[in-house]
Each structure stands twice: as structure tokens, then as C-alpha cells.
Write an enzyme that holds these catalytic residues in place. Structure first.
Site, PDB file in Angstrom:
ATOM      1  N   GLU A  35       0.878  -1.167   0.000  1.00 17.09           N
ATOM      2  CA  GLU A  35       0.000   0.000   0.000  1.00 17.09           C
ATOM      3  C   GLU A  35       0.923   1.225   0.000  1.00 17.09           C
ATOM      4  O   GLU A  35       1.804   1.330   0.862  1.00 17.09           O
ATOM      5  CB  GLU A  35      -0.873  -0.002   1.254  1.00 17.09           C
ATOM      6  CG  GLU A  35      -1.897   1.084   1.171  1.00 17.09           C
ATOM      7  CD  GLU A  35      -2.779   1.219   2.406  1.00 17.09           C
ATOM      8  OE1 GLU A  35      -2.769   0.307   3.265  1.00 17.09           O
ATOM      9  OE2 GLU A  35      -3.445   2.253   2.495  1.00 17.09           O
TER      10      GLU A  35
ATOM     11  N   ARG B 151       5.040 -13.495   9.563  1.00 15.24           N
ATOM     12  CA  ARG B 151       5.698 -12.231   9.261  1.00 15.24           C
ATOM     13  C   ARG B 151       7.080 -12.197   9.905  1.00 15.24           C
ATOM     14  O   ARG B 151       7.356 -12.951  10.848  1.00 15.24           O
ATOM     15  CB  ARG B 151       4.851 -11.043   9.720  1.00 15.24           C
ATOM     16  CG  ARG B 151       4.586 -10.999  11.217  1.00 15.24           C
ATOM     17  CD  ARG B 151       3.642  -9.861  11.570  1.00 15.24           C
ATOM     18  NE  ARG B 151       4.284  -8.565  11.475  1.00 15.24           N
ATOM     19  CZ  ARG B 151       3.840  -7.576  10.699  1.00 15.24           C
ATOM     20  NH1 ARG B 151       2.783  -7.734   9.941  1.00 15.24           N
ATOM     21  NH2 ARG B 151       4.458  -6.421  10.685  1.00 15.24           N
TER      22      ARG B 151
ATOM     23  N   LYS C 136       4.518   0.525   9.895  1.00 20.35           N
ATOM     24  CA  LYS C 136       4.597   1.703   9.023  1.00 20.35           C
ATOM     25  C   LYS C 136       4.066   2.943   9.740  1.00 20.35           C
ATOM     26  O   LYS C 136       4.606   4.032   9.585  1.00 20.35           O
ATOM     27  CB  LYS C 136       3.723   1.469   7.791  1.00 20.35           C
ATOM     28  CG  LYS C 136       4.505   1.092   6.572  1.00 20.35           C
ATOM     29  CD  LYS C 136       3.619   1.291   5.354  1.00 20.35           C
ATOM     30  CE  LYS C 136       3.304  -0.035   4.715  1.00 20.35           C
ATOM     31  NZ  LYS C 136       2.352   0.065   3.627  1.00 20.35           N
TER      32      LYS C 136
END
Ligand code: ATP
Ligand code: MG
Length: 583
Positions: A47, A273, A283
Site C-alpha cells: 500500500e 511475518r 509503518k
């Protein structure tokens, strides 16, 4: 040979190409062997609302790596369904970072936003099938009526509106007749599902906001969970790989793909992850560090962003090696930061060498002129020298591994600097460098040096040394004694001042994810950046920004890509020389 066997041989070959073994590669091998697919297609779907970080490196290495190893394709797709936080700056940097890591995407970069018209048409299709409805409840009521883990949700009063009513309302949403939060399109699944993601999830919301790709074309935007599976299907993705927190979203992923209907359905697979101790991979929090100016920018060398790690001097090879070592699994764990440094250090083994004194202590060589006067007759053949106006130029290879890197000239003069840490008046036990008890040592690339006197200031701190050199030891062992130890040095008159930045972890906390976003400033390690005034050999004033070196005995350093210039030398420490870490 038939076409089928031909194909089999090809896929077998491809499958054998990859030496790596993990559950995703096992699935891919099976799918190719059974000819479920003739070619795999993966995607990396960032994104564009921030810069990529170390966690994304793992996803990039996996998705692009699979495509490379199995002769498939990997798309770069911007999942740009939320114009709120997205920006073209992020799009550009993400592309740049992926390329820097050594990967390239199939064809042009793609955008979920370029599928908006198609996604809208499919939403209309779902409404017509009775699989979606417009909900006009307030956001609070929607939340309230979703229920919770132990409690079923309540059907919306708008759930059973007719197809015609829903088509009209959805059209009105698109035409801007509703404000933000006044209407949403929802999937009609099951408000009592034990999986909260299946309780009539939202497909579209009203957002009166311009978009970095589509401008003012839309005032409704699809939700990620709706756009993602359909974008995968449009692109013919075979293996849609994401992190474990999306496992509970998979039933909805499959629902969307099934209801819209495709000949070839993409499948979602989840892996653990990447978590590395001391490394912040949120982020949102990284953005906060930048916005609050707690770091110098997204590319601050302390940041675990790709931009930051690049500027720090980390190599793409090192990062890829790190991801290979971490591997791909289904169970969450925390990787030691030492493993990352291990991989980076390994990748730097062959960089050129140079000498830099980070904490200078002046040494005056009292017999310099006599000692070097007849250097031509005393030196070893392999040592190239030139005596010029009181300076003895020593020519040395730039690299200890690679002759093609050429030579550099190191000036040796009457006054030199050595590192303060290389002389102790009262050395601790086991100290192998200079002291009054052990006054002799080899100067790297040069003579054996013998300390005569040390000069102290009023606090007893050593501020200077006088010494002599043994004129017969340039390239030769001293006669009649063994001299242990080698230290680095730089000419005092011809050495060049440089700023050297030494880094430590930005957060001393093991798990920075636990730090509250509003408390980041207080948790930053005050020693995370230390700038020292160093003196470096003059060849370092003619290098390229971004060039990496091993500073003898000090560590690996890079000429800062932003601040280095021949007039103003700035080096960043990439990593220290050695560590006890064993992978
Ligand atoms: P954040 O949680 O910081 O907002 P994100 O996961 O939402 O990050 P995206 O841009 O959506 O950021 O991520 C792109 C891809 O990178 C996704 O497929 C995501 O699963 C993957 N990814 C993100 N963080 C990690 C991580 N720590 N380890 C492995 N993959 C990751
Ligand atoms: Mg995400």
C-alpha cells in the site's frame, strides 16, 4: 517425445532449480508437477502509504524469489484503495527500493485503482445476485450490530431491501448523494458466523477524497478485502502470499472469488511475518518518527526502512541472504538482529580497505627523517615507495582480494595519528596494543613503531606520544625479536578530517512494537547516533558517495549518499567487524 512429457521435463527442471525448501515452495513444486499451473504468478502488493521496511524485504524476497526460481512471474501491484494516506512519493520510492533489492516486476507496475471500474461492475453483479446490499445504518450501529466473539451479530434493517432498491442506492453512493459514513455496500453472508470477517463485511465506503491515480473520478472506494482477491484474479495470480494475520480473511477471499466467478481462481497462502528484535516494523510508527522529526527522514540510516538501510550501507545481497537464512514458516518467532548483521558483514567481505582514525592521538616520530632517508635501499621489493619533500608515499592495493581495484597512495609523515584506544599507560590484563611495558607494534602497511615517551595533560590523560621507527622493518620482520600486533594510523599533516557516524539500535527495547506510538520520543536510544571527528587517509576524499569500505580494525563504512562530498567527508558505520553471533 510428446508435448506432455516435454512440459513435465521442463517443470521438473524448474522445480529442481530451487534449493530452498519451505512449505510454500513445496506447494509450488506440487502445483507445477501436477500441472495445476504451467507457470506460477505471484505479486507483491504494497500500500503506497509509507516507505518499505525490513518486513517488506521478506515479502519481496519471497514473492519475487519464487517467480525467479520457478520461471514464473511476479507483479508489483499497488494496493491503493485508501486514498487517505497514500501518495505518489511512496509509489516512486517503493519501485526504486524493489529494483535496488535486485528484483524486477513483470510488465508495468499495476494499481488496484486501475481496476476500479471493473470492481464496481462486479459489485453491481453481487447486488443482482442477492449477495450484497447497501447499508444505511450509522457507523456506530454497524459496529454495535456486528456482535463480538461470543455473541452473534444482528441483521441490518436494510439487509433485505430489494435488488432494485440496492442498485439505486449503490448508484446514489457512486453519484455522491451520500456523505462520508452515510452508506456502505456490504456482502450478504452471515451475521452469526463465528468468523467475524464473514459477518457481512463492507465492500465499499463513501470517501470524498481525491486519489493519487484516479483523481476525482470516484467518491466511493473498495475495501482492501474486496479489491485484493479480485485484483489477484484479474492478474491471474496463482499463489497469493500474505502474512498469517490474514488467515481469518481467507474464507472471505474465497467467497469473493467464488461469487464473482472465475475459470482460474487464485489461492491465498499465509506465512509468518518477519519480526526482528529491536526493529520497529510498523509503518504507522515509522511514519510518526519521521513526522515528529525524531529521525532525519525515512532514509535516516537508523531507520529499518529499505531507504534507511541503503543509506546505512547495507547491501541488497546481504538483505537477500538474511531472508534466505530466516526462511519461510508458518509459526511466528523473533529473529535476532545479530543474524541480520551477520549477513550484511558477510556480504562486505571483499570491499576495499582504508585507514581511518576515529579517536586521534598524535605520535611524533623523532627519527623519521634519518629512518626514511635511505628507504630505497632498505625496503622489500614488494613495497612501492616514493620519498617526496619529507613525505614517504606508500603504494598499497585498495583491495586485499581483488587486484583490479588498483592501488592507493598512503602518505607516511613525521607526525601521525593512531587511535587513543591503542595506547594505555596501565593496560588491563591481556591488552595486546601499546603500553610502556609493550612499546613496539607494527604500523599497518608501514614500519615497526616504538614508543619512547607519553605526554599527559593536567588530568593525566595521554595527549601525545613520541616514538621511533625501525628503518629496517618496511615490509620486513624486525631482527632478533618478535613484534606482536598491528595498528592502523593516518598521517597528521596529510590526513583529512571526516565526520564518522556510529550507530546503535534506535530502540534498546527488545520489542519496539510494544512502545506506544505517542511515547516513541522517550524510548529512542540516546546513543543511537554518535558523530565523531575522525582523520582519514587522503585517498578517501576521492571516492564516490555510496562507496563501501573496511576501515582497518574499525568496521565497515559507507560514504554517506547524501552528505559526502570531496570537500566534506561523511562516513556511516554499516556494521562493526566482528561479533560473537553464530547463526
Ligand atoms: P504495516 O502493518 O506496517 O502497515 P502492511 O503489512 O500493512 O504494513 P503493506 O504495504 O500492506 O504493509 O505490505 C505489503 C506486503 O508486505 C503485504 O503482503 C504484507 O503482508 C507484507 N509484509 C508487511 N510486513 C511484513 C513483515 N513484517 N513480514 C513479512 N511480510 C510483511
Ligand atoms: Mg497491509
Amino acid at each position: 517425445m510428446t508435448a506432455t512429457t516435454d512440459k513435465n521435463t521442463k517443470t521438473d527442471e524448474i522445480a529442481a532449480n530451487s534449493e530452498k525448501n519451505d512449505f510454500i515452495r513445496a506447494i509450488v513444486r506440487d502445483d507445477l508437477a501436477s500441472q495445476k499451473y504451467s507457470q506460477i504468478v505471484t505479486r507483491f502488493p504494497p500500500e503506497p502509504n509509507g516507505y518499505l521496511h525490513l518486513g517488506h524485504v521478506k515479502s519481496i524476497c519471497l514473492n519475487f524469489g519464487l517467480a525467479k526460481e520457478f520461471a514464473g512471474l511476479c507483479n508489483l501491484r499497488f494496493d491503493d484503495t485508501n486514498p487517505d494516506a497514500e501518495d505518489q512519493e511512496f509509489v516512486d520510492n517503493i519501485k526504486d527500493d524493489v529494483k535496488w533489492l535486485g528484483f524486477d516486476w513483470a510488465g508495468e507496475a499495476r494499481y488496484a485503482s486501475s481496476y476500479f471500474a471493473q470492481l464496481y461492475d462486479w459489485a453491481v453483479k453481487l447486488i443482482k445476485q442477492g449477495d450484497a446490499y447497501v447499508d444505511l445504518q450509522s457507523p456506530e450501529d454497524i459496529r454495535e450490530n456486528r456482535g463480538n466473539f461470543g455473541q452473534a451479530g444482528k441483521n441490518s434493517p436494510y439487509r433485505d431491501a430489494s435488488v432494485e432498491e440496492n442498485l439505486q442506492r449503490f448508484d446514489d453512493m457512486k453519484l455522491g448523494k451520500y456523505g462520508n459514513g452515510e452508506a456502505v455496500l456490504r456482502a450478504k453472508i452471515d451475521m452469526a458466523s463465528p468468523n467475524m470477517n464473514m459477518r457481512d463485511p463492507i465492500l465499499y465506503r463513501v470517501m470524498r477524497q481525491a486519489h493519487h491515480q484516479t483523481g476525482d473520478d470516484w467518491c466511493i472506494y473498495p475495501m482492501y478485502d474486496y479489491a485484493h482477491p479480485l485484483s489477484d484474479a484479474i492478474e491471474g495470480i496463482t499463489h497469493s502470499i500474505c502474512t498469517l494475520e490474514f488467515e481469518d480473511h481467507r474464507p472471505f477471499y474465497d467467497w469473493v472469488v467464488d461469487k464473482v466467478g472465475f475459470d482460474k481462481e487464485p489461492h491465498q497462502y499465509e506465512f509468518a511475518r518477519l519480526n526482528v528484535n529491536h526493529i520497529l516494523t510498523s509503518k504507522r510508527k515509522l511514519k510518526k518518527l519521521v513526522e515528529d522529526e525524531l529521525v532525519s527522514g525515512w532514509d535516516d540510516p537508523r531507520m529499518p526502512t529499505i531507504a534507511g538501510m541503503r543509506r546505512r550501507g547495507y547491501t541488497p545481497e546481504g538483505l537477500r541472504d538474511f531472508c534466505d537464512r530466516v526462511g519461510v514458516s508458518k509459526s511466528d518467532g523473533v529473529v535476532d538482529f545479530g543474524l541480520l548483521e551477520f549477513s550484511i558483514r558477510n556480504s562486505l567481505e571483499h570491499v576495499n580497505r582504508a585507514m581511518a582514525v576515529l579517536s586521534p592521538l598524535k605520535v611524533t616520530i623523532t627519527n623519521f627523517d634519518e629512518a626514511v632517508a635511505n628507504v630505497e635501499t632498505l625496503k622489500k621489493d614488494s613495497v612501492k615507495t616514493r620519498l617526496d619533500n619529507g613525505v614517504l608515499w606508500l603504494t598499497q592495493p585498495k583491495s586485499s582480494h581483488d587486484d583490479s581495484q588498483g592501488m592507493r597512495d598512503i602518505p607516511f609523515t613525521k607526525e601521525i595519528y593512531i587511535d587513543k584506544g591503542d595506547f594505555e599507560i596501565t593496560p588491563p590484563e591481556g591488552y595486546k596494543r601499546l603500553s610502556p611495558q609493550n612499546p613496539e607494534i607494527r604500523l599497518r602497511n608501514s614500519y615497526v613503531l616504538k614508543i619512547e615517551e607519553h605526554i599527559t595533560d593536567e588530568n593525566g590523560e595521554v595527549v601525545g606520544l613520541t616514538a621511533t621507527i625501525d628503518p629496517k622493518t618496511l615490509g620486513n620482520n624486525p631482527e632478533g625479536r618478535k613484534v606482536k600486533g598491528v595498528i592502523h594510523w593516518v598521517s597528521a599533516s596529510l590526513g583529512v578530517p571526516a565526520k564518522v557516524r556510529l550507530y546503535e539500535q534506535l530502540f534498546t527495547q527488545e520489542d519496539p512494537a510494544k512502545i506506544d506510538i505517542n511515547n516513541l520520543a522517550a524510548e529512542i536510544n540516546p546513543n543511537s547516533l554518535r558523530e565523531v571527528d575522525a582523520i582519514v587517509e587522503p585517498s578517501l576524499s576521492q571516492v564516490n558517495a555510496g562507496e563501501r569500505f573496511q576501515f582497518e580494525r574499525e568496521g565497515f563504512f559507507v560514504a554517506d549518499s547524501k552528505d559526502y562530498s570531496p570537500e566534506h567527508l561523511v562516513f556511516n558505520r554499516i556494521v562493526t567487524l566482528k561479533d560473537s553471533f553464530k547463526p
